[in-house]
Structures are given as C-alpha cells and as structure tokens.
Design a protein around this motif. Structure first.
Motif, PDB file in Angstrom:
ATOM      1  N   HIS A 261       0.828  -1.213   0.000  1.00 16.28           N
ATOM      2  CA  HIS A 261       0.000   0.000   0.000  1.00 16.28           C
ATOM      3  C   HIS A 261       0.860   1.260   0.000  1.00 16.28           C
ATOM      4  O   HIS A 261       0.626   2.198  -0.765  1.00 16.28           O
ATOM      5  CB  HIS A 261      -0.939   0.018   1.208  1.00 16.28           C
ATOM      6  N   ASP A 317       1.207  -3.494   5.519  1.00 13.88           N
ATOM      7  CA  ASP A 317      -0.046  -3.905   4.882  1.00 13.88           C
ATOM      8  C   ASP A 317      -0.976  -4.590   5.873  1.00 13.88           C
ATOM      9  O   ASP A 317      -2.188  -4.339   5.880  1.00 13.88           O
ATOM     10  CB  ASP A 317       0.254  -4.858   3.720  1.00 13.88           C
ATOM     11  N   GLY A 321      -4.699  -2.834   6.687  1.00 12.59           N
ATOM     12  CA  GLY A 321      -5.702  -3.405   5.795  1.00 12.59           C
ATOM     13  C   GLY A 321      -7.067  -3.476   6.437  1.00 12.59           C
ATOM     14  O   GLY A 321      -7.290  -3.017   7.557  1.00 12.59           O
ATOM     15  N   GLY A 326      -7.233  -0.527   8.921  1.00 10.10           N
ATOM     16  CA  GLY A 326      -7.756   0.071   7.703  1.00 10.10           C
ATOM     17  C   GLY A 326      -9.087   0.782   7.865  1.00 10.10           C
ATOM     18  O   GLY A 326      -9.263   1.886   7.342  1.00 10.10           O
ATOM     19  N   PRO A 363      -5.364   0.185   1.243  1.00 14.53           N
ATOM     20  CA  PRO A 363      -5.494  -0.497  -0.055  1.00 14.53           C
ATOM     21  C   PRO A 363      -6.286   0.399  -1.006  1.00 14.53           C
ATOM     22  O   PRO A 363      -7.098   1.231  -0.573  1.00 14.53           O
ATOM     23  CB  PRO A 363      -6.284  -1.768   0.292  1.00 14.53           C
ATOM     24  N   ARG A 367      -9.532   3.644  -0.395  1.00 14.25           N
ATOM     25  CA  ARG A 367      -9.203   5.067  -0.443  1.00 14.25           C
ATOM     26  C   ARG A 367     -10.418   5.883  -0.847  1.00 14.25           C
ATOM     27  O   ARG A 367     -11.311   5.393  -1.535  1.00 14.25           O
ATOM     28  CB  ARG A 367      -8.035   5.296  -1.409  1.00 14.25           C
TER      29      ARG A 367
END
Length: 446
Positions: A261, A317, A321, A326, A363, A367
């Motif tokens: 990422h 990552d 994530g 994330g 990722p 976004r």
C-alpha cells in the motif's frame, strides 16, 4: 495520523487507560447491585435479553461475580435503507443491577470490554459496542461508504433502544480517543438517547485544513531542551537514511511485514520517522526526556534502537488493511480528518512530501475523498447546543491539542496535568476531580 499501537496519522487507537479493575470495593456508595453470582438475577436478565428482537446471547459467564454476556444485535448495513441487508454487531453486557445506571462504552475499534472509570465510580452496568466494520462486526461484503459517523451513531441508537427495555435508570456514554469521538457523534445525532456523555482525549478536527493547534502543541510541549532533542533525533534519522534504512529493512524482514500500500520500504521508513515525536508524547511523558539520545554523537545503532523503542511505529499492509486498522484510516480519510503537519525542520531531508495522510496506507479499494461537512456540523452543535457533556484531556497529549469546546449547558472540560493520551478523571487536580465526580453522580442520579 495515528491509532492504536500505530502512530499519529491514526487516532490513538484502542486506549485502555480508562479501563480499571473492578471488585467488591468498586461498588459505588448507595448502589444496590444484585448479589454476586445471583442465579435468580442472572436468569431474570437472560430471559429479558432473549425477548429483545434481533438480540442474540452468544455466551454467559461471571465477571467479578456479576453476570457478563456476549451478544450480537442485528443491524442494517444502511439505516436509511434497511432492505440493503444486515450484519451482526458484537456487544458485551456486564449486569450489576437492573436499577443501576448504564454506561454505554464505545472503544471506536474492535470490541474492547474492560471496565471503564465511570462504570466503577458509579457502580454501574456496562454495555460495550464494537464499531461497525471493525473486526467481526461487518457483513460478508463491505461497502466502505456505509462506514460513516451517522451510520455508527444509528447502530448505537438501536443498541440503546433495545436495552432500555431492560435498563430504565440513567444512561451515560463514555469512550476514549476515537471512542470518545464516537460517543460525541452519537450524542449529536440522537441527543435523547443518553443522559450524559464523558469523552476522554477525544480529538476534534473540525477544520481539516487548519492544523495550527497541533503545530502550536509541538512548539510548546515539554521543555525547549526536550523538544530540540526529539527534533534532532527525528531529523538525524532521515539524514542518515542510507545507513539506517537497512536496519529498518532488517526489522521488517524479521517481522514478516510488507508495504504494497505504501509502495516501498523507503516510503514506510519516512512515514514512521514522521510519526516519532507524536508517538513519543502520546505514550510517554516529560520524565522520558533525559533518555533521548544526543543526535550529534549517537551512533547509527543507538539512534535506531532508541527510536524503535520510543515512537518508531511501523505501518505495514497487515496493520492498515481491512482486518487491521484500515477501517480507521478509511474513516480518517473520509470524515474524521488528520494532522498534516508541516515538519519544517525536515523539509530538506524528506523524499516523499505528500505521504503523511491516511490514503497512503490504505489499499486502493478503501481510499476515498474527504468530506468535512459532518464533522463541522458536530463541532457547531457541541459548542452551541450540547448538554451534559464532559471532556477530559491530557496536558501533554498531542491528540488533545484540537479539542471539542463544550457549550454553557451543564457541560465542562478538564485537563489532566502532566498526562498523555491516558488522561483520566482520577488524574485531574483535586478540585477538578471532586467537581467532575460530583457532576457525574448528579447526572447519574447517584
């Protein structure tokens, strides 16, 4: 940019400082909890829970002698359009007495169930809620557009409505950091749900383009000598990039981390260095200042080893994530905002000037663009119309640099001296602590 064990870009993730141990001594004066382990009390509550539509009791045990339930509540993925499907939101319920106050606790991330400070102070029951789309509280297929502050506030509204059929005494909401923000958003959209809110170290990035509060914090926190030493270490990490980056890459390899990422180890290294000073103050104190190495004389290994133990959090990552942090980064990028610091002392040694933002670690499918209208609306509402809201901040906490400003309507703000992101009512000055505790008991009918 901070969160959890991750740095600043993330909002101080799961803060456990407001959790306290409980036991017989923790029962507030005047409370009348069920007898510990009371079979009749547990049976009665269980029968009432089983009658609530959409609520499922997954397990039942005892915590400190009182019934403790793990639950799920069926929630729509979209409260405006329930036909789109549902998911199961995880909860826990600690039952002390049907007549005791209820504390609604939101950690803002995965399910955190430690007993909170105000729960102990009030001898209260506590229901803890896992934030939508974190950990197990998500549908099989996630549309990240449904992860927004109004939808989560509506989730909590459904929780309150369901459990008020059992618990009819006063309800108080609490949470720390992102959990505190979550409670404020709930209060804004459903002001009749709760009798009061206590938000600890809750950031309020009402204007995402204005980070002057954070900049001012880093110009004034601690002593001039400590600030200079930390800035020098941060700068020297990038000055010696060619020599220290291999050490960073060795750590990454040892831990099995990847940076798809972020794009490269070099980008990840710079991102981590940018967060060093923020993380130092978020988790440390001024008493850690004497241990800061002299950047002029410290060797590469000393500089790197000290940094790794004092704020050099590594974004990878796995951590950023969908199954890690994330969802927080997605919320920061979409609505919550982030601190885009200037780093004037690092400008000539940075390789990636636009990296310090939430989308950098997400990722591609998570976004998004920033929308600030909702948070500005919340900010105005809290300042003008909020009632019975208490905010507790830490003097040396970077997240406390941009704050909610309470209204004049039976609301207040306290600052705990010499504390970081773990500020508590118990760490306030004696007069402030007495006022805060008396106010809480009045709000709770104690």
């Amino acid at each position: 940019m901070r969160h959890k064990l991750l740095p600043a870009l993330l909002c101080a993730g799961i803060v456990t400082a407001t959790g306290v141990l409980t036991g017989p001594a923790a029962v507030a004066a005047g409370s009348t909890p069920s007898a510990p382990g009371s079979v009749s009390a547990a049976t009665d509550v269980r029968e009432q829970l089983d009658r609530i539509p959409g609520l499922t009791v997954l397990s039942q045990t005892l915590k400190d002698g009182f019934p403790f339930y793990t639950l799920t509540l069926t929630q729509p993925v979209d409260h405006r359009n329930p036909a789109r499907g549902t998911f199961q939101q995880r909860l826990t319920l600690w039952h002390r007495a049907a007549t005791a106050p209820m504390v609604l606790y939101t950690g803002g991330y995965s399910l955190a169930t430690s007993t909170r400070e105000i729960t102990t102070l009030l001898g209260a029951n506590q229901v803890s809620v896992e934030h939508r789309y974190f950990s197990e509280s998500r549908p099989a297929t996630v549309d990240w557009r449904d992860l927004n502050v109004w939808q989560e506030a509506s989730d909590e509204h459904a929780v309150v409505e369901a459990l008020k059929t059992v618990y009819t005494a006063k309800w108080l909401g609490t949470g720390a950091s992102k959990g505190g923000m979550t409670q404020v958003y709930h209060e804004r959209f459903y002001p009749d749900d709760l009798d009061a809110v206590v938000a600890y170290v809750a950031p309020n990035d009402a204007d995402n383009k204005d980070d002057s509060g954070y900049e001012r914090f880093f110009r004034t926190v601690g002593t001039p000598a400590c600030r200079a030493a930390l800035n020098a270490v941060q700068r020297e990490m990038l000055v010696r990039r060619d020599r220290i980056l291999p050490r960073f890459e060795a750590t990454v390899k040892e831990r099995g981390l990847t940076f798809r990422h972020l794009g490269s180890a070099d980008r990840a290294f710079e991102f981590s260095v940018l967060d060093q000073v923020w993380n130092f103050w978020q988790s440390g104190t001024h008493t850690d200042c004497p241990a800061v190495p002299d950047a002029r004389t410290a060797g590469d290994e000393e500089l790197y080893a000290w940094s790794l133990e004092h704020g050099l959090s590594i974004y990878s990552d796995d951590g950023a994530g969908a199954d890690g942090s994330g969802p927080y980064y997605r919320q920061a990028a979409a609505q919550l905002g982030w601190a885009d610091l200037k780093f004037k002392h690092l400008r000539d040694v940075r390789n990636h000037p636009d990296i310090y933002r939430p989308n950098s670690v997400l990722p591609a499918d998570m976004r998004t663009r920033y929308e600030g209208r909702t948070i500005k609306d919340v900010d105005r509402w809290v300042t003008r119309r909020g009632e019975r809201m208490m905010f507790v901040y830490g003097q040396n906490d970077p997240w406390s640099a941009e704050r909610f400003e309470p209204s004049p309507h039976d609301s207040m703000l306290f600052e705990a001296p010499d504390t970081n992101h773990g500020a508590l009512i118990s760490r306030l000055r004696p007069a402030d602590r007495a006022k805060a505790e008396a106010t809480l008991k009045r709000w709770a009918g104690r």
